[in-house]
Design a protein around this motif. Structure first.
Motif, PDB file in Angstrom:
ATOM      1  N   ASN A   1       0.815  -1.217   0.000  1.00 37.18           N
ATOM      2  CA  ASN A   1       0.000   0.000   0.000  1.00 37.18           C
ATOM      3  C   ASN A   1       0.849   1.268   0.000  1.00 37.18           C
ATOM      4  O   ASN A   1       0.466   2.283   0.579  1.00 37.18           O
ATOM      5  N   THR A   2       1.990   1.197  -0.648  1.00 32.20           N
ATOM      6  CA  THR A   2       2.805   2.395  -0.847  1.00 32.20           C
ATOM      7  C   THR A   2       2.379   3.079  -2.137  1.00 32.20           C
ATOM      8  O   THR A   2       1.934   2.426  -3.077  1.00 32.20           O
ATOM      9  N   ILE A   3       2.484   4.389  -2.174  1.00 34.38           N
ATOM     10  CA  ILE A   3       2.017   5.129  -3.347  1.00 34.38           C
ATOM     11  C   ILE A   3       3.192   5.522  -4.242  1.00 34.38           C
ATOM     12  O   ILE A   3       4.312   5.688  -3.768  1.00 34.38           O
ATOM     13  N   PRO A   4       2.938   5.668  -5.532  1.00 32.57           N
ATOM     14  CA  PRO A   4       4.008   6.088  -6.441  1.00 32.57           C
ATOM     15  C   PRO A   4       4.254   7.585  -6.342  1.00 32.57           C
ATOM     16  O   PRO A   4       3.424   8.342  -5.813  1.00 32.57           O
ATOM     17  N   GLY A   5       5.380   8.037  -6.843  1.00 31.02           N
ATOM     18  CA  GLY A   5       5.666   9.459  -6.869  1.00 31.02           C
ATOM     19  C   GLY A   5       4.710  10.201  -7.799  1.00 31.02           C
ATOM     20  O   GLY A   5       4.147   9.617  -8.728  1.00 31.02           O
TER      21      GLY A   5
ATOM     22  N   PHE B   1     -15.082  -9.168   4.469  1.00 26.65           N
ATOM     23  CA  PHE B   1     -14.810  -7.792   4.911  1.00 26.65           C
ATOM     24  C   PHE B   1     -13.574  -7.769   5.812  1.00 26.65           C
ATOM     25  O   PHE B   1     -12.682  -6.932   5.658  1.00 26.65           O
ATOM     26  N   SER B   2     -13.561  -8.689   6.776  1.00 30.18           N
ATOM     27  CA  SER B   2     -12.473  -8.731   7.752  1.00 30.18           C
ATOM     28  C   SER B   2     -11.122  -8.922   7.062  1.00 30.18           C
ATOM     29  O   SER B   2     -10.145  -8.217   7.353  1.00 30.18           O
ATOM     30  N   LYS B   3     -11.076  -9.866   6.111  1.00 31.04           N
ATOM     31  CA  LYS B   3      -9.829 -10.122   5.400  1.00 31.04           C
ATOM     32  C   LYS B   3      -9.449  -8.937   4.507  1.00 31.04           C
ATOM     33  O   LYS B   3      -8.282  -8.560   4.412  1.00 31.04           O
ATOM     34  N   SER B   4     -10.447  -8.348   3.855  1.00 32.37           N
ATOM     35  CA  SER B   4     -10.178  -7.254   2.917  1.00 32.37           C
ATOM     36  C   SER B   4      -9.583  -6.040   3.613  1.00 32.37           C
ATOM     37  O   SER B   4      -8.777  -5.310   3.039  1.00 32.37           O
TER      38      SER B   4
ATOM     39  N   CYS C   1     -14.861  -4.732  -1.289  1.00 28.70           N
ATOM     40  CA  CYS C   1     -14.013  -3.997  -0.348  1.00 28.70           C
ATOM     41  C   CYS C   1     -12.527  -4.157  -0.656  1.00 28.70           C
ATOM     42  O   CYS C   1     -11.751  -3.197  -0.590  1.00 28.70           O
ATOM     43  N   ALA C   2     -12.121  -5.391  -0.997  1.00 29.84           N
ATOM     44  CA  ALA C   2     -10.703  -5.653  -1.239  1.00 29.84           C
ATOM     45  C   ALA C   2     -10.165  -4.877  -2.428  1.00 29.84           C
ATOM     46  O   ALA C   2      -8.959  -4.619  -2.498  1.00 29.84           O
TER      47      ALA C   2
ATOM     48  N   ASN D   1      -7.331  -3.544  -0.103  1.00 28.77           N
ATOM     49  CA  ASN D   1      -6.118  -4.336  -0.276  1.00 28.77           C
ATOM     50  C   ASN D   1      -5.449  -4.696   1.055  1.00 28.77           C
ATOM     51  O   ASN D   1      -4.234  -4.580   1.216  1.00 28.77           O
ATOM     52  N   GLY D   2      -6.267  -5.117   2.028  1.00 25.93           N
ATOM     53  CA  GLY D   2      -5.713  -5.630   3.277  1.00 25.93           C
ATOM     54  C   GLY D   2      -5.512  -4.636   4.397  1.00 25.93           C
ATOM     55  O   GLY D   2      -5.042  -5.007   5.473  1.00 25.93           O
TER      56      GLY D   2
END
Length: 351
Positions: A63-67, A248-251, A317-318, A322-323
């Protein structure tokens, strides 16, 4: 002699398998995964979020974002007057329009480049289905950011929220009618008793998305009384709901008590505020699937459709989360792209 050896082999193989399974179970029991706990409710109420450090680290990495290219400002000629066939972003100046196109290439087609959506010999051409879909997805992003703030807040979404550099988002779903089964009294009811990846490998219904995230099925099944008085929901309906809640919980990488109070799962007044946010999110997903994604079915080639039902890929949701409980860990990418927060054109030719 050969018969004796074969019989001995047939005897020893299952014993060896059983010993291996037993050893694995003992190892797991003696070496449980390390967890971190974070209390977010009164002591003794079970309002605790449990996370495995490895899973948490993996979620952070994903879940890191690009520049981002610096904002180009709002001055200069409009894209609609300079370029042909610009139906959604015509009021955006050329510099910012170009910046957004460069960013979208990174967000959605990092490997393919501009050719993923455009005929590079004629950028105005609409012959590629990906361009038609991308135009509609731009409208969807604008719609989410301007009309669904009760779920996404001011953080909003961009193409990267779902796509993560891929032409097709890593997390989408298709309707799943399940494996062939017998009819009559031998039929497996409600799609149960098969391993369900949607419900964490359990034998709960394997497609909780169609009734709840495409149709308007009743999700809440918890009764306020010990008897059925006032609550017409059946046990089968409860099982569909549990399958959805497990997903939902996993997502989101959270426990049930992230949205519910363990003292009283049905009570809204005792629930954390995240439950209201999730309520709006469910309705947002239904609306997006119904108004934006399902209608694209006829625009997509066969290899982009569901393998069983031939339906368009849909969101849940996922797709965004994405976790993690906040997509991209709550980083606001939209603030750098104000054109993604405007209301989309309503006229039909913008599609």
């Amino acid at each position: 002699m050969i018969g004796f050896r074969l019989a001995l082999l047939l005897l020893l193989v299952p014993i060896a398998i059983a010993l291996n399974v037993f050893g694995f179970v003992v190892y797991k029991a003696m070496n449980p995964p390390k967890t971190q706990s974070e209390q977010h409710g009164y002591r003794g109420t079970g309002m605790v979020l449990l996370q495995e450090p490895k899973a948490k680290a993996a979620a952070l990495a994903e879940n890191t974002i690009p520049g981002s290219v610096p904002y180009a400002g709002d001055e200069g000629e409009k894209a609609g007057t300079v370029y042909e066939n610009v139906k959604v972003l015509g009021d955006v100046n050329v510099g910012e329009f170009t910046r957004l196109m460069v960013s979208m290439t990174k967000w959605v087609a990092a490997d393919q480049g501009c050719a993923a959506c455009h005929n590079t010999a004629n950028f105005a051409d609409d012959s590629l289905y990906t361009k038609v879909v991308a135009r509609r997805m731009l409208q969807m992003v604008q719609h989410i950011n301007s009309d669904w703030t009760k779920h996404v807040g001011e953080t909003g979404v961009t193409c990267f929220t779902c796509h993560r550099g891929k032409l097709v988002p890593p997390h989408v779903w298709f309707s799943d009618p399940g494996p062939a089964q017998a009819g009559g009294s031998a039929q497996m009811p409600a799609g149960k008793n098969h391993p369900s990846t949607a419900a964490g490998g359990s034998a709960l219904p394997f497609d909780p998305f169609t009734p709840f995230l495409e149709q308007e099925g009743e999700i809440r099944v918890a009764s306020k009384t010990a008897l059925q008085t006032g609550n017409p929901q059946s046990i089968k309906q409860a099982q569909w709901t549990y399958a959805l809640m497990m997903n939902f919980s996993k997502s989101l990488g959270v426990n049930c008590n992230f949205c519910h109070n363990t003292r009283s799962f049905y009570s809204w007044s005792d629930s954390p505020p995240q439950r209201v946010t999730a309520w709006h999110g469910i309705r947002m997903v239904r609306e997006l699937n119904g108004n934006y994604l399902n209608p694209l079915r006829d625009k997509l080639p066969a290899n982009r459709l569901g393998p069983a039902a031939g339906d368009a890929p849909k969101v849940y949701c996922a797709t965004c989360h994405n976790g993690v409980n906040k997509p991209l860990l709550g980083v606001n990418m939209v603030k750098d792209f104000p054109e993604l927060k405007t209301k989309p054109p309503q006229h039909s030719d913008a599609r």
